[in-house]
Motif scaffolding. Structure first.
Motif, PDB file in Angstrom:
ATOM      1  N   ARG A   9      59.811  11.722   0.186  1.00  0.00           N
ATOM      2  CA  ARG A   9      60.086  10.284  -0.008  1.00  0.00           C
ATOM      3  C   ARG A   9      61.258  10.032  -0.950  1.00  0.00           C
ATOM      4  O   ARG A   9      61.522   8.895  -1.332  1.00  0.00           O
ATOM      5  CB  ARG A   9      58.825   9.598  -0.540  1.00  0.00           C
ATOM      6  N   ASN A  10      61.955  11.087  -1.347  1.00  0.00           N
ATOM      7  CA  ASN A  10      63.115  10.996  -2.245  1.00  0.00           C
ATOM      8  C   ASN A  10      62.788  10.355  -3.590  1.00  0.00           C
ATOM      9  O   ASN A  10      63.646   9.715  -4.197  1.00  0.00           O
ATOM     10  CB  ASN A  10      64.282  10.269  -1.576  1.00  0.00           C
ATOM     11  N   LEU A  11      61.564  10.537  -4.050  1.00  0.00           N
ATOM     12  CA  LEU A  11      61.178  10.050  -5.372  1.00  0.00           C
ATOM     13  C   LEU A  11      61.498  11.107  -6.425  1.00  0.00           C
ATOM     14  O   LEU A  11      61.792  10.785  -7.572  1.00  0.00           O
ATOM     15  CB  LEU A  11      59.689   9.702  -5.396  1.00  0.00           C
ATOM     16  N   TYR A  12      61.408  12.364  -6.008  1.00  0.00           N
ATOM     17  CA  TYR A  12      61.752  13.506  -6.854  1.00  0.00           C
ATOM     18  C   TYR A  12      62.623  14.441  -6.041  1.00  0.00           C
ATOM     19  O   TYR A  12      62.508  14.515  -4.815  1.00  0.00           O
ATOM     20  CB  TYR A  12      60.497  14.270  -7.303  1.00  0.00           C
ATOM     21  N   GLY A  13      63.498  15.146  -6.718  1.00  0.00           N
ATOM     22  CA  GLY A  13      64.273  16.211  -6.122  1.00  0.00           C
ATOM     23  C   GLY A  13      63.767  17.519  -6.696  1.00  0.00           C
ATOM     24  O   GLY A  13      62.965  17.528  -7.633  1.00  0.00           O
ATOM     25  N   CYS A  14      64.230  18.622  -6.152  1.00  0.00           N
ATOM     26  CA  CYS A  14      63.782  19.909  -6.687  1.00  0.00           C
ATOM     27  C   CYS A  14      64.846  20.971  -6.493  1.00  0.00           C
ATOM     28  O   CYS A  14      65.716  20.853  -5.638  1.00  0.00           O
ATOM     29  CB  CYS A  14      62.470  20.334  -6.056  1.00  0.00           C
ATOM     30  N   GLU A  15      64.754  21.982  -7.341  1.00  0.00           N
ATOM     31  CA  GLU A  15      65.524  23.200  -7.184  1.00  0.00           C
ATOM     32  C   GLU A  15      64.527  24.298  -6.899  1.00  0.00           C
ATOM     33  O   GLU A  15      63.450  24.341  -7.493  1.00  0.00           O
ATOM     34  CB  GLU A  15      66.305  23.523  -8.450  1.00  0.00           C
ATOM     35  N   GLY A  61      59.201  15.252 -14.691  1.00  0.00           N
ATOM     36  CA  GLY A  61      59.310  16.335 -13.722  1.00  0.00           C
ATOM     37  C   GLY A  61      58.229  17.367 -13.937  1.00  0.00           C
ATOM     38  O   GLY A  61      57.281  17.160 -14.689  1.00  0.00           O
ATOM     39  N   GLY A  62      58.363  18.480 -13.261  1.00  0.00           N
ATOM     40  CA  GLY A  62      57.360  19.529 -13.368  1.00  0.00           C
ATOM     41  C   GLY A  62      57.847  20.806 -12.730  1.00  0.00           C
ATOM     42  O   GLY A  62      59.010  20.934 -12.330  1.00  0.00           O
ATOM     43  N   MET A  63      56.920  21.754 -12.620  1.00  0.00           N
ATOM     44  CA  MET A  63      57.264  23.065 -12.081  1.00  0.00           C
ATOM     45  C   MET A  63      56.062  23.644 -11.362  1.00  0.00           C
ATOM     46  O   MET A  63      54.923  23.448 -11.798  1.00  0.00           O
ATOM     47  CB  MET A  63      57.656  23.994 -13.229  1.00  0.00           C
ATOM     48  N   ILE A  64      56.336  24.319 -10.261  1.00  0.00           N
ATOM     49  CA  ILE A  64      55.293  25.096  -9.599  1.00  0.00           C
ATOM     50  C   ILE A  64      55.836  26.498  -9.355  1.00  0.00           C
ATOM     51  O   ILE A  64      57.047  26.700  -9.201  1.00  0.00           O
ATOM     52  CB  ILE A  64      54.796  24.457  -8.277  1.00  0.00           C
ATOM     53  N   PHE A 108      58.080  32.134  -5.782  1.00  0.00           N
ATOM     54  CA  PHE A 108      59.101  31.101  -5.761  1.00  0.00           C
ATOM     55  C   PHE A 108      58.790  30.099  -6.853  1.00  0.00           C
ATOM     56  O   PHE A 108      57.636  29.728  -7.051  1.00  0.00           O
ATOM     57  CB  PHE A 108      59.158  30.436  -4.380  1.00  0.00           C
ATOM     58  N   ALA A 109      59.819  29.711  -7.579  1.00  0.00           N
ATOM     59  CA  ALA A 109      59.680  28.717  -8.642  1.00  0.00           C
ATOM     60  C   ALA A 109      60.393  27.453  -8.187  1.00  0.00           C
ATOM     61  O   ALA A 109      61.544  27.512  -7.727  1.00  0.00           O
ATOM     62  CB  ALA A 109      60.286  29.233  -9.943  1.00  0.00           C
ATOM     63  N   ARG A 110      59.684  26.344  -8.288  1.00  0.00           N
ATOM     64  CA  ARG A 110      60.265  25.052  -7.921  1.00  0.00           C
ATOM     65  C   ARG A 110      60.260  24.175  -9.153  1.00  0.00           C
ATOM     66  O   ARG A 110      59.223  23.915  -9.750  1.00  0.00           O
ATOM     67  CB  ARG A 110      59.440  24.412  -6.808  1.00  0.00           C
ATOM     68  N   ILE A 111      61.430  23.710  -9.541  1.00  0.00           N
ATOM     69  CA  ILE A 111      61.580  22.796 -10.667  1.00  0.00           C
ATOM     70  C   ILE A 111      61.835  21.407 -10.080  1.00  0.00           C
ATOM     71  O   ILE A 111      62.770  21.213  -9.298  1.00  0.00           O
ATOM     72  CB  ILE A 111      62.774  23.176 -11.573  1.00  0.00           C
ATOM     73  N   ALA A 122      59.135  28.874   1.750  1.00  0.00           N
ATOM     74  CA  ALA A 122      59.108  28.206   0.447  1.00  0.00           C
ATOM     75  C   ALA A 122      59.812  26.851   0.518  1.00  0.00           C
ATOM     76  O   ALA A 122      59.329  25.848  -0.024  1.00  0.00           O
ATOM     77  CB  ALA A 122      59.752  29.089  -0.613  1.00  0.00           C
ATOM     78  N   ARG A 123      60.940  26.790   1.214  1.00  0.00           N
ATOM     79  CA  ARG A 123      61.685  25.533   1.356  1.00  0.00           C
ATOM     80  C   ARG A 123      60.863  24.525   2.156  1.00  0.00           C
ATOM     81  O   ARG A 123      60.834  23.349   1.847  1.00  0.00           O
ATOM     82  CB  ARG A 123      63.036  25.809   2.024  1.00  0.00           C
ATOM     83  N   GLU A 124      60.179  24.989   3.192  1.00  0.00           N
ATOM     84  CA  GLU A 124      59.332  24.109   3.997  1.00  0.00           C
ATOM     85  C   GLU A 124      58.203  23.511   3.144  1.00  0.00           C
ATOM     86  O   GLU A 124      57.917  22.316   3.238  1.00  0.00           O
ATOM     87  CB  GLU A 124      58.752  24.901   5.171  1.00  0.00           C
ATOM     88  N   ILE A 125      57.582  24.342   2.328  1.00  0.00           N
ATOM     89  CA  ILE A 125      56.526  23.862   1.429  1.00  0.00           C
ATOM     90  C   ILE A 125      57.083  22.805   0.486  1.00  0.00           C
ATOM     91  O   ILE A 125      56.482  21.745   0.293  1.00  0.00           O
ATOM     92  CB  ILE A 125      55.898  25.039   0.650  1.00  0.00           C
ATOM     93  N   ALA A 126      58.240  23.072  -0.081  1.00  0.00           N
ATOM     94  CA  ALA A 126      58.853  22.114  -1.002  1.00  0.00           C
ATOM     95  C   ALA A 126      59.212  20.804  -0.295  1.00  0.00           C
ATOM     96  O   ALA A 126      58.885  19.715  -0.773  1.00  0.00           O
ATOM     97  CB  ALA A 126      60.099  22.724  -1.643  1.00  0.00           C
ATOM     98  N   ASP A 127      59.865  20.917   0.843  1.00  0.00           N
ATOM     99  CA  ASP A 127      60.355  19.721   1.546  1.00  0.00           C
ATOM    100  C   ASP A 127      59.234  18.842   2.082  1.00  0.00           C
ATOM    101  O   ASP A 127      59.437  17.644   2.287  1.00  0.00           O
ATOM    102  CB  ASP A 127      61.281  20.127   2.693  1.00  0.00           C
ATOM    103  N   ASN A 128      58.051  19.417   2.331  1.00  0.00           N
ATOM    104  CA  ASN A 128      56.933  18.634   2.855  1.00  0.00           C
ATOM    105  C   ASN A 128      56.087  17.964   1.781  1.00  0.00           C
ATOM    106  O   ASN A 128      55.152  17.237   2.106  1.00  0.00           O
ATOM    107  CB  ASN A 128      56.058  19.507   3.754  1.00  0.00           C
ATOM    108  N   ASP A 129      56.401  18.202   0.529  1.00  0.00           N
ATOM    109  CA  ASP A 129      55.709  17.523  -0.567  1.00  0.00           C
ATOM    110  C   ASP A 129      56.081  16.036  -0.493  1.00  0.00           C
ATOM    111  O   ASP A 129      57.260  15.685  -0.436  1.00  0.00           O
ATOM    112  CB  ASP A 129      56.169  18.112  -1.903  1.00  0.00           C
ATOM    113  N   PRO A 130      55.088  15.139  -0.497  1.00  0.00           N
ATOM    114  CA  PRO A 130      55.394  13.712  -0.373  1.00  0.00           C
ATOM    115  C   PRO A 130      56.398  13.184  -1.401  1.00  0.00           C
ATOM    116  O   PRO A 130      57.229  12.340  -1.054  1.00  0.00           O
ATOM    117  CB  PRO A 130      54.026  13.043  -0.533  1.00  0.00           C
TER     118      PRO A 130
END
Length: 97
Positions: free
Chosen positions: A76-82, A51-54, A8-11, A64-72
């Protein structure tokens, strides 16, 4: 890791007007380091853009969505991701060893 595996790629992108503190980034790094200790994981920030990528392993898009959504930073709505499901087609011989 082999051809046919799913990653999974998260931008990540900065939410306009948000201001992340050093504590926010420390929490982000601590969280992702814990995630990385349990699976294939590479990540970093962009040098030429905010921004960044993992890229990481997860059993499915739900995990994968759970991992992304639990990132602080995301939580905290400081960053969004795709988030993208990524099929491995080409791997260097070095990675396949």
């Amino acid at each position: 890791m082999k051809k046919g595996d799913k990653l999974f790629a998260r931008i990540d992108y900065k939410v306009e007007g948000s201001k992340a503190s050093s504590d926010d980034f420390n929490d982000h790094i601590e969280y992702l380091s814990e995630v990385a200790s349990k699976r294939y994981f590479v990540g970093g920030g962009f040098s030429n853009a905010p921004g960044g990528m993992i890229v990481f392993q997860a059993k499915d898009l739900i995990e994968a969505r759970e991992i992304a959504d639990n990132d602080p930073l995301i939580e905290r709505n400081l960053y969004g991701c795709e988030l993208f499901e990524w099929d491995l087609v080409i791997l260097s011989d070095e990675i396949q060893k």
